[in-house]
Enzyme design. Structure first.
Site, mmCIF file in Angstrom:
data_model
loop_
_atom_site.group_PDB
_atom_site.id
_atom_site.type_symbol
_atom_site.label_atom_id
_atom_site.label_comp_id
_atom_site.label_asym_id
_atom_site.label_seq_id
_atom_site.Cartn_x
_atom_site.Cartn_y
_atom_site.Cartn_z
ATOM 1 N N LYS A 55 0.864 -1.188 0.000
ATOM 2 C CA LYS A 55 0.000 0.000 0.000
ATOM 3 C C LYS A 55 0.895 1.230 0.000
ATOM 4 O O LYS A 55 1.663 1.442 0.931
ATOM 5 C CB LYS A 55 -0.935 0.005 1.208
ATOM 6 C CG LYS A 55 -2.009 1.063 1.138
ATOM 7 C CD LYS A 55 -2.974 0.957 2.314
ATOM 8 C CE LYS A 55 -4.186 1.848 2.097
ATOM 9 N NZ LYS A 55 -3.836 3.259 1.853
ATOM 10 N N ASP A 107 1.843 5.183 0.057
ATOM 11 C CA ASP A 107 1.357 6.345 0.794
ATOM 12 C C ASP A 107 1.392 7.577 -0.113
ATOM 13 O O ASP A 107 2.219 8.470 0.047
ATOM 14 C CB ASP A 107 2.237 6.556 2.034
ATOM 15 C CG ASP A 107 1.556 7.441 3.065
ATOM 16 O OD1 ASP A 107 0.378 7.766 2.882
ATOM 17 O OD2 ASP A 107 2.218 7.796 4.048
ATOM 18 N N GLU A 132 2.917 1.826 4.436
ATOM 19 C CA GLU A 132 1.619 2.052 5.062
ATOM 20 C C GLU A 132 0.873 0.761 5.358
ATOM 21 O O GLU A 132 0.041 0.703 6.262
ATOM 22 C CB GLU A 132 0.771 2.954 4.160
ATOM 23 C CG GLU A 132 -0.478 3.487 4.815
ATOM 24 C CD GLU A 132 -1.306 4.350 3.884
ATOM 25 O OE1 GLU A 132 -2.285 4.946 4.363
ATOM 26 O OE2 GLU A 132 -0.986 4.428 2.684
#
Length: 322
Positions: free
Chosen positions: A29, A31, A174
């Site tokens: 994921k 950021d 993240e």
């Protein structure tokens, strides 16, 4: 060739990792800020999650138009900037997200370059690909896009998500996004086919006011007053944030909030004591905070400011459970 159709990004649900034996792939994921890239007639057009054309903010990505082998395409990905440790940083991306002045953008190209990390393809030439399973779309994306200095197609992992999540923590990222291998792309929909698993808790918030600072911040913003929409669409007060700001962020926020002043609070559920000494603004700006937990009174505990989110609309901001 007919013009490419417009798409809305597919969204992920917040949740725990799917069971180890389930049919999910796992991606890091990033950021950054979500954007769809439309490659057409030799040009790239970038559109934010809320439908704004943001192409002018990221001129270093223009070369992606020549990296699809002459094919028109609609691509999905995350625009990221990196901190001094080489990690994607939403804070580092902030000046790029909001800048539209060509001279300042040219300066930022040197100090804060961005990278477009691509993870899906929605359309190629005259055919949509959204009905294809995730694995086939990923194969087509990897075959379609040639990597460049400012764009790439990061890998995905089909082994246990625990390993990928642990790697994301070790790398200071993240979290991860788990994506069902057989799932189609569902434009504009939030689906359990995509599950985001975060290493830290974040929450989108609507700014409804501010308190003056003290000491060295006496002439500027001390804290922002925050709200989140409830099930009825009413903006409910969820607390204030006074940490995580750079001097540049405070200056920028002051400029954005000044023309939005109003006489009354826009929130439901704020007490008289909480409202004392506050300046109110029209609730049109969206930001993001990091926090530890929700209190029993529905307040954010220990929030820290991460930045403005021009890619989100106030009506989209709800309490993110998971």
């Amino acid at each position: 060739m007919a013009a490419l159709p417009a798409y809305a990004p597919m969204l992920a649900q917040l949740g725990p990792l799917p069971e180890p034996d389930s049919d999910y792939a796992h991606e890091m994921k990033w950021d950054g800020v979500r954007a769809l890239g439309y490659v057409e007639d030799g040009r790239l057009r970038l559109v934010s999650r809320n439908g704004k054309d943001v192409t002018v903010a990221y001129p270093e990505l223009a070369g992606l138009a020549g990296a699809t082998g002459g094919h028109a395409a609609v691509l999905d990905g995350e625009i990221v900037a990196f901190d001094q440790q080489g990690r994607p940083s939403f804070t580092a991306l902030q000046p790029r997200m909001h800048q539209r002045n060509p001279f300042k953008i040219r300066q930022l190209l040197v100090t804060t370059p961005v990278t477009y990390l691509l993870f899906d393809v929605l359309h190629v030439d005259t055919a949509t690909t959204i009905a294809l399973p995730y694995t086939e779309r990923r194969r087509r994306l990897e075959d379609l896009v040639h990597a460049g200095h400012h764009w790439a197609v990061p890998p995905y992992f089909t082994h246990g998500g625990e390993h990928t999540l642990a790697d994301s923590r070790r790398l200071g990222l993240e979290g991860v996004v788990a994506k069902r291998l057989t799932s189609p792309y569902r434009p504009g929909r939030r689906s359990s086919d995509w599950v985001k698993v975060k290493n830290v808790r974040t929450q989108e918030v609507v700014i409804g006011g501010w308190r003056p600072g003290e000491g060295r911040r006496a002439n500027t913003i001390g804290s922002l007053l925050l709200g989140v929409n409830d099930e009825s669409g009413r903006l409910r007060y969820v607390g204030s944030v006074g940490t995580g700001f750079t001097d540049e962020a405070l200056r920028w926020l002051g400029e954005r909030l000044a023309p939005l002043e109003r006489d009354t609070p826009p929130f439901e559920g704020i007490t008289r004591e909480e409202a004392k000494g506050c300046h109110w603004v029209e609730p049109v700006l969206v930001g993001e905070v990091q926090f530890t937990e929700w209190t029993s009174e529905g307040r954010l505990r220990h929030p820290s400011w991460r930045g403005l989110r021009d890619d989100k609309e106030p009506s989209e901001v709800v309490r993110e459970e998971g």
